[in-house]
Design an enzyme around this catalytic site. Sequence first.
Site, PDB file in Angstrom:
ATOM      1  N   GLY A   1       0.813  -1.218   0.000  1.00 59.69           N
ATOM      2  CA  GLY A   1       0.000   0.000   0.000  1.00 59.69           C
ATOM      3  C   GLY A   1       0.840   1.259   0.000  1.00 59.69           C
ATOM      4  N   ALA A   2       0.197   2.392   0.400  1.00 59.35           N
ATOM      5  CA  ALA A   2       0.827   3.720   0.286  1.00 59.35           C
ATOM      6  C   ALA A   2       1.347   3.863  -1.149  1.00 59.35           C
ATOM      7  CB  ALA A   2       1.929   3.906   1.314  1.00 59.35           C
ATOM      8  N   LEU A   3       0.454   3.614  -2.086  1.00 55.07           N
ATOM      9  CA  LEU A   3       0.847   3.492  -3.492  1.00 55.07           C
ATOM     10  C   LEU A   3       1.389   4.802  -4.057  1.00 55.07           C
ATOM     11  CD1 LEU A   3      -2.069   1.300  -4.919  1.00 55.07           C
ATOM     12  CD2 LEU A   3       0.090   0.576  -3.867  1.00 55.07           C
ATOM     13  N   HIS A   4       2.429   4.679  -4.879  1.00 59.42           N
ATOM     14  CA  HIS A   4       3.012   5.832  -5.568  1.00 59.42           C
ATOM     15  C   HIS A   4       3.218   5.443  -7.030  1.00 59.42           C
ATOM     16  CE1 HIS A   4       6.655   3.511  -5.231  1.00 59.42           C
ATOM     17  NE2 HIS A   4       6.592   3.538  -3.905  1.00 59.42           N
TER      18      HIS A   4
ATOM     19  N   GLU B   1      12.467  -3.142  -9.373  1.00 67.15           N
ATOM     20  CA  GLU B   1      13.913  -3.368  -9.224  1.00 67.15           C
ATOM     21  C   GLU B   1      14.521  -2.519  -8.113  1.00 67.15           C
ATOM     22  OE1 GLU B   1      15.689  -2.829 -13.083  1.00 67.15           O
ATOM     23  OE2 GLU B   1      15.190  -4.885 -13.676  1.00 67.15           O
TER      24      GLU B   1
ATOM     25  N   HIS C   1       4.619   2.003  -7.907  1.00 71.91           N
ATOM     26  CA  HIS C   1       3.628   0.909  -7.921  1.00 71.91           C
ATOM     27  C   HIS C   1       2.770   1.000  -9.185  1.00 71.91           C
ATOM     28  CE1 HIS C   1       4.061   1.418  -3.394  1.00 71.91           C
ATOM     29  NE2 HIS C   1       4.360   0.153  -3.573  1.00 71.91           N
TER      30      HIS C   1
ATOM     31  N   ASP D   1      13.839  -2.937  -5.141  1.00 69.83           N
ATOM     32  CA  ASP D   1      14.148  -4.036  -4.224  1.00 69.83           C
ATOM     33  C   ASP D   1      14.740  -5.181  -5.047  1.00 69.83           C
ATOM     34  OD1 ASP D   1      12.910  -2.997  -1.674  1.00 69.83           O
ATOM     35  OD2 ASP D   1      11.223  -2.832  -3.035  1.00 69.83           O
TER      36      ASP D   1
END
Length: 281
Positions: free
Chosen positions: A30-33, A149, A36, A151
């Site tokens: 979540g806390a989408l940006h 990428e 995402h 992560d």
Amino acid sequence: MQVLKTRKALKSTLSSFQKGYGLGLVPTMGALHQGHMALVRKALSENDKVLVTIFVNPTQFNNAEDLKKYPKTLKADIALLDQVSNDIVVFAPSIEEIYAKDVSSKTYHFDGLDKVMEGAFREDHFDGVGTIVETLLRLVGPDRAYFGEKDFQQLQIIKKLVEKHRIPVDIIGCPIVREANGLALSSRNERLSKNLRKEAGFIYKTLKAAKKRFGTESATYVKEWVRKQFEKREDLRLEYIEITDIETLTPTLRKLKNRKYRAFVAVYADDVRLIDNIALN
Ligand code: PAF
């Protein structure tokens, strides 16, 4: 937009999809940006339906404070996804729905990929990631699953997970999305002060300069050079710099012609931990 909360509702929705439909999975906390959203757009371009999961997974946090501070913005996340397509379904389960009464990780063997960098600094982190990703892949059974990428170590570990556990899915890595100053997009950036967010552009600037140096210098020299650049900063504290082979993630001692390398950093800006990486060749 359909927002599912239970395994039962998920199962029923998945079984309502036509046979032969391509299904993409985008697991998120979540806390989408826009990072995402790039995953979601790629998934939409390659599948008929896309399932976005929103679940802050407690077993991958080794620090209770970090888990507590992790932004939770479900309403805004759903509104953002709603603007993009009708072919998205959201799965946002509770902790109980995923773990029942046993909130713990399985133990995995990732052939050493988890022993360096994030794995070395965040104990048991990748067992937690493996547990939730395996659970979601088995619940959803997607054709493809999408990971950023930023992560990169996580991406390689998830590829190892599906290979070792024979989970039939294509794992697709997507390029890092950056702010105008080069800072890699992250839900954690929201916690930075305006000034520190601007100053954190230094991280990518340094990685780009390191890449240039890697063309002619050894990995040991480049790592030392990066450490020196961060020593000059009072506001950004380097936790680690590592240069590794992209497949094995083993630290590079000697560059080999036919291998690909990447540089990885973790940096504290105040109490906010930021990670980034760059392809070196
Ligand atoms: O990258 C993340 O946001 C998380 O590690 C993931 C893959 C959604 C698992 O919780």
